[in-house]
Every structure is written in structure tokens, then in C-alpha cells.
Design a protein around this motif. Structure first.
Motif, mmCIF file in Angstrom:
data_model
loop_
_atom_site.group_PDB
_atom_site.id
_atom_site.type_symbol
_atom_site.label_atom_id
_atom_site.label_comp_id
_atom_site.label_asym_id
_atom_site.label_seq_id
_atom_site.Cartn_x
_atom_site.Cartn_y
_atom_site.Cartn_z
ATOM 1 N N VAL A 179 78.196 51.226 80.949
ATOM 2 C CA VAL A 179 77.101 50.298 80.585
ATOM 3 C C VAL A 179 75.922 51.292 80.085
ATOM 4 N N ASN A 180 75.468 50.731 79.028
ATOM 5 C CA ASN A 180 74.183 51.590 78.315
ATOM 6 C C ASN A 180 73.151 50.539 77.865
ATOM 7 N N HIS A 181 71.964 50.962 78.297
ATOM 8 C CA HIS A 181 70.628 50.159 77.694
ATOM 9 C C HIS A 181 70.075 51.229 77.107
ATOM 10 N N VAL A 182 69.871 51.132 75.884
ATOM 11 C CA VAL A 182 69.292 52.089 75.008
ATOM 12 C C VAL A 182 68.151 51.159 74.261
ATOM 13 N N PHE A 183 67.012 51.242 75.064
ATOM 14 C CA PHE A 183 65.694 50.175 74.378
ATOM 15 C C PHE A 183 64.684 51.284 73.889
ATOM 16 N N LEU A 204 73.996 47.756 74.836
ATOM 17 C CA LEU A 204 72.615 46.998 74.472
ATOM 18 C C LEU A 204 71.963 47.963 73.724
ATOM 19 N N VAL A 205 71.682 47.935 72.505
ATOM 20 C CA VAL A 205 70.989 49.016 71.645
ATOM 21 C C VAL A 205 69.569 48.209 70.928
ATOM 22 N N MET A 206 68.495 48.176 71.502
ATOM 23 C CA MET A 206 67.497 47.231 70.869
ATOM 24 C C MET A 206 66.135 47.961 70.685
ATOM 25 N N GLY A 207 65.542 47.796 69.556
ATOM 26 C CA GLY A 207 64.107 48.297 69.342
ATOM 27 C C GLY A 207 64.250 49.729 69.172
ATOM 28 N N ASN A 208 64.957 50.406 68.476
ATOM 29 C CA ASN A 208 65.250 51.711 68.307
ATOM 30 C C ASN A 208 64.753 52.124 66.854
ATOM 31 N N VAL A 209 64.345 53.190 66.450
ATOM 32 C CA VAL A 209 64.205 53.733 65.341
ATOM 33 C C VAL A 209 65.294 54.909 65.321
ATOM 34 N N ILE A 210 65.977 54.884 64.239
ATOM 35 C CA ILE A 210 67.291 55.727 64.208
ATOM 36 C C ILE A 210 67.449 56.182 62.633
#
Length: 406
Positions: free
Chosen positions: A228-232, A256-262
Motif C-alpha cells: 500500500v502506497n500513499h504518495v501525497f 494512491l498518488v495525489m497532489g505531486n509535482v513530478i
């Protein structure tokens, strides 16, 4: 839990660093994501124990190595700010809190290592480390880490990793949980492609919040095999580095990958920003939710935003902003909508990595609700603020694609 109590809990979790960093702007209560409601859960047991061990030049215990030998479960170890050259340690105790006091505690490897693995090796449950810098980890097998997480659970808060072969390296153990809050990973030491700014093995859960990953060197900025990954609300910008993937989930899992600058640099040797399933889907649940991210490809030949080597059980790409090739292949295996391609002049200052939309952009208000996964709302309540901080999204803000709402 009410929204006010959740917000208070977040402030408690970040309180020790308030004098060093602007964690939040504004202090009104708001409806927060579920992950904020448990912001300091790992530290609860430690906070109930009053024993404090003080470490540093002005105390009887001078080194972290000596403190590790004396520490008892449940202790708080307050470390005087300063440099600790060659001071490596192994931490097997449960419920420890290590906290820098009066500034930063800089752990300088200087050729030393614990167990041939890194500067710190941790295996205790519910351990917290706050305000430390880990610099220069090198080991004979060229896989040295600022922190090597072997077992247990760990929260990192306001820590920095510089010039290590790996910033943090976590073992393969489904019982491990790792939480990273407002930490800085980079620049990494030059390597052979097997060293990464942060490499998380097959653990139970990874949560990454308000952190900064940058200046890779052939390896990845963030690689995780967690179930499980939460990357916020993070910034993963290779800038002038040479990272391969900016974000990789080699064995799938729930992501869950939300609100990131990549952002992918012009010097990269790999044309993918995000990769999923490259080494086979070994988790029971394999879902990728890319929601409200800003993806910027600066590779001159053009790159690929997402590589799906294995089809996920669920793939959702919603409300993302994308700069680079105007290609985002669709298919029956994915829910994909309200993603927008933009040019660099759409952003306030892209050369300085300010990827907020310019005032007056026609994209303001053009995002849609992406729903809830396992009780976690996928609408940003916060946004990343550089460096390594969070900013509240006020109620009533127009819901906009990309990582930045304000």
C-alpha cells in the motif's frame, strides 16, 4: 473524528519542527484526508514514557553510538545540534523518539558504517526520527544508506539525506510500516543504477507527505515495492540530475498518488516518469490512482508519462496536468479523463520549478471529483509548498487540475 480534531492532531505531529519550518499556512479546521487523522500514531506509545536521554558535546553521553547502547524502549533521545562524524548506530528498541534539539543533528558517515549497511540501522517498532541529516553513507557493497530500515515501523520527520549511495533503504518485510513527512532526499551519490534516493522494499505500507526528492544519479528518485502506497503532496523533480524513473512501483500494489509535482530532467537516460509493474505484480491488490498531479517532461526527445508493464486491476488518471509530448494513450483498462496538456508558459516560473498555473488560466475550476478509495477522499485538501511543507486549500477554492489549487 471531527475535522477540527484531525487538524489539531496534525499540528501535534508537526509541532516539534514549527520553529524551523513553516508547515502550514492558516490554522482553521477543515475536512482533512484520512491519512492526516493518524499523523502521529507511531509516536503515541513513545509519548507516554517520560525518560529522556540527552546526547551531545554538553552532555555526559557524547555520541549516538553510546546512546544506542544505553537506550531503553520508550525513551526520548534529545540530540544536541551539531556534527557527529563517523557516529553510526544500530537501534533495535521499540517506541524510541530521536529528536534534534537547537538545530540540526548532522550525521556524517566519514567512511564509518553500522553492520556494513549504513549510518543508522533500525529494527524497533514505532520509532520516530526528527531533525536529522544523513550525509555520505558508503559501504563495501556500494549499497550504503543514510537509514537502513530492517524491521518494525518508522516515522521520519524533517530529515535530510545527502550524498548517500541510498538515502533510505527498507527491507522486504510485510510487517514494516514507513511514514515520511517533510523530508529531503537528494542529491544522491553517483552510482551504477542500483542506488536510489529512496528505495522501499516489499513492506506493508508506505506513506510519503510533503517531501522533496531531487537530483538523482541513474537510479530512481522514489522506488517502492510496498503493498500500500500513499504518495501525497510531494515534489519529485530531478532538476539537473540524471535519475531514471522519478517514481516506480515495480511490483504494483495499491498506489494512491495525489497532489505531486513530478519532473523529468533533460539529462535523464530513461524516458519514463512513472513506472508500474516492471518486475511483475506480486501484490494481492494492484491499483494505480494518479489524481491531481503535475507531470513535466523536460527530456528534449520527449518521454512517456506512465509505463504500465503489467495491466493493473484498476488504473485511473484524472485531473492531471502534463507538459511534454501530447500523448497519453487510452484503453479499456483505464479510467482516464480531465487530464490537460499545457505548455511551459502556462506555469508561473517553470525554470525555477514553480509549476503553479498563471493567474487567469482557463483551467481553473476544470477538475472533477475522483471519489474515495478505502475511505480516503481523492480531492486535495492540501498542496505542497517548497521546501518540504504543506499549504491548506481553503474551502470554496475552485477545483483545478494539477498539484496546485491555490
Amino acid at each position: 473524528m471531527s475535522s477540527g480534531s484531525a487538524f489539531d492532531l496534525l499540528l501535534d505531529a508537526l509541532r516539534h519542527n514549527a520553529g524551523r519550518r513553516r508547515w502550514l499556512q492558516g490554522a482553521s479546521a477543515l475536512a482533512l484526508p484520512a491519512w492526516l487523522a493518524t499523523a502521529n500514531a507511531q509516536g503515541t506509545a513513545a509519548s507516554a514514557v517520560n525518560a529522556v536521554l540527552r546526547v551531545g558535546r554538553d552532555h555526559p553521553v557524547k555520541t549516538l553510538a553510546a546512546a544506542a547502547a544505553q537506550a531503553k524502549p520508550g525513551m526520548t533521545i534529545e540530540v544536541q545540534a551539531g556534527d557527529y562524524p563517523g557516529d553510526v548506530a544500530v537501534w533495535p528498541q521499540d517506541d524510541l523518539t530521536l529528536r534534534a534539539v537547537g538545530g540540526r543533528a548532522r550525521m556524517l558517515a566519514n567512511g564509518a558504517h553500522a553492520q556494513g549497511k549504513g549510518i543508522f540501522v533500525t529494527s524497533g517498532k514505532r520509532m520516530t526520527i526528527e531533525g536529522f541529516d544523513f550525509i555520505g553513507a558508503r559501504v563495501p557493497d556500494r549499497n550504503g544508506a543514510g537509514i537502513r530500515l530492517e524491521r518494525g515501523s518508522l516515522t521520519l520527520r524533517d530529515c535530510r539525506f545527502q550524498d548517500n549511495e541510498n538515502g533510505l533503504l527498507a527491507a522486504n518485510d510485510p510487517a514494516i510500516e514507513l511514514r515520511i513527512e517533510s523530508c529531503d532526499f537528494g542529491a544522491i551519490a553517483p552510482g551504477d543504477g542500483h542506488t536510489h534516493n529512496c528505495y522501499v522494499g516489499a513492506i506493508g505500507k508506505l506513506t510519503v507527505i510533503a517531501s522533496y526528492f531531487h537530483h538523482g544519479a541513474t537510479g530512481h528518485l522514489l522506488k517502492t515495492r510496498a503493498a500500500v502506497n500513499h504518495v501525497f503532496y510531494n515534489r519529485l523533480t530531478d532538476e539537473t540530475g540524471r535519475a531514471s524513473f522519478e517514481l516506480e512501483f515495480p511490483n504494483g500494489g495499491l498506489a494512491l498518488v495525489m497532489g505531486n509535482v513530478i519532473q523529468q530532467s533533460a539529462a535523464t537516460e530513461n524516458y519514463h516518469l512513472i513506472a508500474y509493474g516492471n518486475e511483475g505484480l506480486s501484490n494481492r491488490r494492484n491499483e494505480l490512482h494518479l489524481i491531481n498531479n503535475t507531470l513535466v517532461d523536460r527530456r528534449p526527445q520527449g518521454g512517456v508519462y506512465l509505463r504500465m508493464a503489467q495491466p493493473a486491476q484498476k488504473l485511473r488518471l484524472i485531473n492531471n496536468l502534463l507538459h511534454g509530448k501530447h500523448e497519453l494513450p487510452g484503453g479499456p483498462d483505464r479510467e482516464q479523463h480531465h487530464n490537460y496538456f499545457v505548455e511551459l508558459d502556462s506555469f508561473i516560473d517553470p525554470d525555477r520549478y514553480d509549476f503553479r498555473l498563471r493567474p487567469g488560466s482557463p483551467l481553473f475550476g476544470r477538475a472533477v471529483d475522483a471519489g474515495v478509495v478505502d475511505g480516503q477522499p481523492l480531492r486535495p485538501a492540501m498542496q505542497y509548498q517548497h521546501p518540504c511543507a504543506l499549504k491548506e486549500v481553503p474551502a470554496g477554492t475552485a477545483y483545478t487540475p494539477g498539484a496546485f489549487q491555490v
